[in-house]
Design an enzyme around this catalytic site. Structure first.
Site, PDB file in Angstrom:
ATOM      1  N   LYS A  90       0.821  -1.212   0.000  1.00 55.02           N
ATOM      2  CA  LYS A  90       0.000   0.000   0.000  1.00 55.02           C
ATOM      3  C   LYS A  90       0.867   1.279   0.000  1.00 55.02           C
ATOM      4  O   LYS A  90       2.079   1.223   0.267  1.00 55.02           O
ATOM      5  CB  LYS A  90      -0.931  -0.041   1.220  1.00 55.02           C
ATOM      6  CG  LYS A  90      -2.007  -1.138   1.132  1.00 55.02           C
ATOM      7  CD  LYS A  90      -2.939  -1.092   2.346  1.00 55.02           C
ATOM      8  CE  LYS A  90      -4.097  -2.055   2.209  1.00 55.02           C
ATOM      9  NZ  LYS A  90      -5.014  -1.976   3.386  1.00 55.02           N
ATOM     10  N   TYR A  94     -12.359  -1.607  -3.941  1.00 55.67           N
ATOM     11  CA  TYR A  94     -12.899  -1.816  -2.585  1.00 55.67           C
ATOM     12  C   TYR A  94     -14.429  -1.716  -2.534  1.00 55.67           C
ATOM     13  O   TYR A  94     -14.977  -1.417  -1.476  1.00 55.67           O
ATOM     14  CB  TYR A  94     -12.281  -0.798  -1.626  1.00 55.67           C
ATOM     15  CG  TYR A  94     -10.931  -1.201  -1.065  1.00 55.67           C
ATOM     16  CD1 TYR A  94     -10.793  -2.342  -0.260  1.00 55.67           C
ATOM     17  CD2 TYR A  94      -9.793  -0.426  -1.293  1.00 55.67           C
ATOM     18  CE1 TYR A  94      -9.557  -2.694   0.279  1.00 55.67           C
ATOM     19  CE2 TYR A  94      -8.552  -0.787  -0.750  1.00 55.67           C
ATOM     20  CZ  TYR A  94      -8.454  -1.920   0.028  1.00 55.67           C
ATOM     21  OH  TYR A  94      -7.240  -2.273   0.578  1.00 55.67           O
ATOM     22  N   ASN A 129      -2.054   0.285   6.895  1.00 58.80           N
ATOM     23  CA  ASN A 129      -1.527  -0.970   7.439  1.00 58.80           C
ATOM     24  C   ASN A 129      -0.643  -1.740   6.455  1.00 58.80           C
ATOM     25  O   ASN A 129      -0.459  -2.944   6.565  1.00 58.80           O
ATOM     26  CB  ASN A 129      -2.682  -1.825   7.970  1.00 58.80           C
ATOM     27  CG  ASN A 129      -3.733  -2.097   6.914  1.00 58.80           C
ATOM     28  OD1 ASN A 129      -3.549  -1.769   5.748  1.00 58.80           O
ATOM     29  ND2 ASN A 129      -4.831  -2.707   7.317  1.00 58.80           N
ATOM     30  N   HIS A 172      -2.236  -5.478   1.600  1.00 61.98           N
ATOM     31  CA  HIS A 172      -3.577  -6.042   1.362  1.00 61.98           C
ATOM     32  C   HIS A 172      -3.441  -7.498   0.944  1.00 61.98           C
ATOM     33  O   HIS A 172      -2.476  -7.860   0.266  1.00 61.98           O
ATOM     34  CB  HIS A 172      -4.288  -5.284   0.229  1.00 61.98           C
ATOM     35  CG  HIS A 172      -5.517  -5.982  -0.267  1.00 61.98           C
ATOM     36  ND1 HIS A 172      -6.746  -5.824   0.333  1.00 61.98           N
ATOM     37  CD2 HIS A 172      -5.696  -6.897  -1.259  1.00 61.98           C
ATOM     38  CE1 HIS A 172      -7.639  -6.606  -0.286  1.00 61.98           C
ATOM     39  NE2 HIS A 172      -7.019  -7.263  -1.264  1.00 61.98           N
ATOM     40  N   GLU A 178     -10.194  -9.710  -7.559  1.00 63.97           N
ATOM     41  CA  GLU A 178      -9.097  -8.760  -7.341  1.00 63.97           C
ATOM     42  C   GLU A 178      -7.939  -8.975  -8.317  1.00 63.97           C
ATOM     43  O   GLU A 178      -7.340  -8.011  -8.801  1.00 63.97           O
ATOM     44  CB  GLU A 178      -8.614  -8.855  -5.894  1.00 63.97           C
ATOM     45  CG  GLU A 178      -9.672  -8.345  -4.911  1.00 63.97           C
ATOM     46  CD  GLU A 178      -9.277  -8.510  -3.456  1.00 63.97           C
ATOM     47  OE1 GLU A 178     -10.090  -8.150  -2.592  1.00 63.97           O
ATOM     48  OE2 GLU A 178      -8.156  -8.993  -3.171  1.00 63.97           O
TER      49      GLU A 178
HETATM   50  N1  UDP Z   1      -9.837  -0.113   7.259  1.00 59.97           N
HETATM   51  C1  UDP Z   1      -9.947   1.106   7.919  1.00 59.97           C
HETATM   52  N2  UDP Z   1     -10.682   1.155   9.082  1.00 59.97           N
HETATM   53  C2  UDP Z   1     -11.296   0.060   9.605  1.00 59.97           C
HETATM   54  C3  UDP Z   1     -11.190  -1.157   8.938  1.00 59.97           C
HETATM   55  C4  UDP Z   1     -10.448  -1.214   7.758  1.00 59.97           C
HETATM   56  O1  UDP Z   1      -9.420   2.118   7.464  1.00 59.97           O
HETATM   57  O2  UDP Z   1     -11.943   0.172  10.670  1.00 59.97           O
HETATM   58  C5  UDP Z   1      -9.069  -0.181   5.993  1.00 59.97           C
HETATM   59  C6  UDP Z   1      -7.712  -0.902   6.142  1.00 59.97           C
HETATM   60  O3  UDP Z   1      -6.767  -0.292   5.266  1.00 59.97           O
HETATM   61  C7  UDP Z   1      -8.078  -2.302   5.680  1.00 59.97           C
HETATM   62  C8  UDP Z   1      -9.057  -2.016   4.552  1.00 59.97           C
HETATM   63  O4  UDP Z   1      -9.810  -0.896   5.022  1.00 59.97           O
HETATM   64  O5  UDP Z   1      -6.930  -3.030   5.286  1.00 59.97           O
HETATM   65  C9  UDP Z   1     -10.006  -3.129   4.194  1.00 59.97           C
HETATM   66  O6  UDP Z   1     -10.667  -3.551   5.377  1.00 59.97           O
HETATM   67  P1  UDP Z   1     -10.854  -5.085   5.711  1.00 59.97           P
HETATM   68  O7  UDP Z   1     -11.831  -5.204   6.830  1.00 59.97           O
HETATM   69  O8  UDP Z   1     -11.169  -5.846   4.451  1.00 59.97           O
HETATM   70  O9  UDP Z   1      -9.416  -5.520   6.283  1.00 59.97           O
HETATM   71  P2  UDP Z   1      -8.266  -6.448   5.645  1.00 59.97           P
HETATM   72  O10 UDP Z   1      -8.942  -7.527   4.849  1.00 59.97           O
HETATM   73  O11 UDP Z   1      -7.409  -5.550   4.800  1.00 59.97           O
HETATM   74  O12 UDP Z   1      -7.519  -6.993   6.836  1.00 59.97           O
HETATM   75 MG    MG Z   2     -10.352  -7.384   3.332  1.00 61.74          MG
END
Ligand code: UDP
Ligand code: MG
Length: 138
Positions: free
Chosen positions: A9, A49, A112, A115, A126
């Site tokens: 990212k 997304y 974070n 992805h 994806e």
């Molecule tokens: N994210 C965020 N706030 C939240 C949860 C997720 O900004 O409370 C962002 C974070 O960058 C995350 C992405 O949205 O990686 C997609 O969320 P997901 O729940 O799919 O998490 P992941 O699969 O990436 O662990």
């Molecule tokens: Mg996710």
């Protein structure tokens, strides 16, 4: 053999830690089958997304994901979806296990660093969002 979509990212590309993350991927025995660098538009980030379009964090997330270059990769291997998710660690770096990429490099729950697809269905969507068949070379 399974495939998944991985992204380095903007927060990680900006801090010049692409190599650290690639090293962790290869060190875990995951195979990089395709790789390129992109700078998404806001619209492209929203399309990627779309499953999160009704979440409160959607607007901020898609701003961030279109704020700078990313590296997108197709990873291959036995059980690679789950293995890459485990190596990434929990979404919130503060809750991620020691040694995971998000624990080591993640800045906060949004920024974070990486992805990973969460299921075979999302991996299919994806991967095809970023790569055509000719670009997946191993
Ligand atoms: N994210 C965020 N706030 C939240 C949860 C997720 O900004 O409370 C962002 C974070 O960058 C995350 C992405 O949205 O990686 C997609 O969320 P997901 O729940 O799919 O998490 P992941 O699969 O990436 O662990
Ligand atoms: Mg996710």
């Amino acid at each position: 053999m399974e495939r998944t979509l991985a992204i380095i990212k903007p927060d990680a590309v900006e801090r010049n830690i692409i190599g650290e993350i690639v090293k962790a991927i290869e060190g875990e025995g995951l195979v990089i089958s395709a790789m390129k660098m992109l700078h998404l538009t806001k619209k492209q980030a929203e399309g990627f997304y779309y499953v999160h379009k009704d979440k409160p964090f959607f607007d901020s997330l898609t701003d961030y994901m279109s704020s700078g270059p990313i590296v997108v990769m197709v990873l291959s291997g036995e059980n690679v979806i789950e293995r890459w998710r485990k190596l990434m660690g929990a979404t919130d770096p503060a809750k991620a296990e020691e040694g995971t990429i998000r624990k080591r490099f993640g800045l906060n729950i949004e920024r974070n660093s990486v992805h990973g697809s969460d299921s075979p269905e999302s991996a299919k969507y994806e991967i095809s969002y970023f790569f055509n068949a000719l670009e997946i070379v191993r």
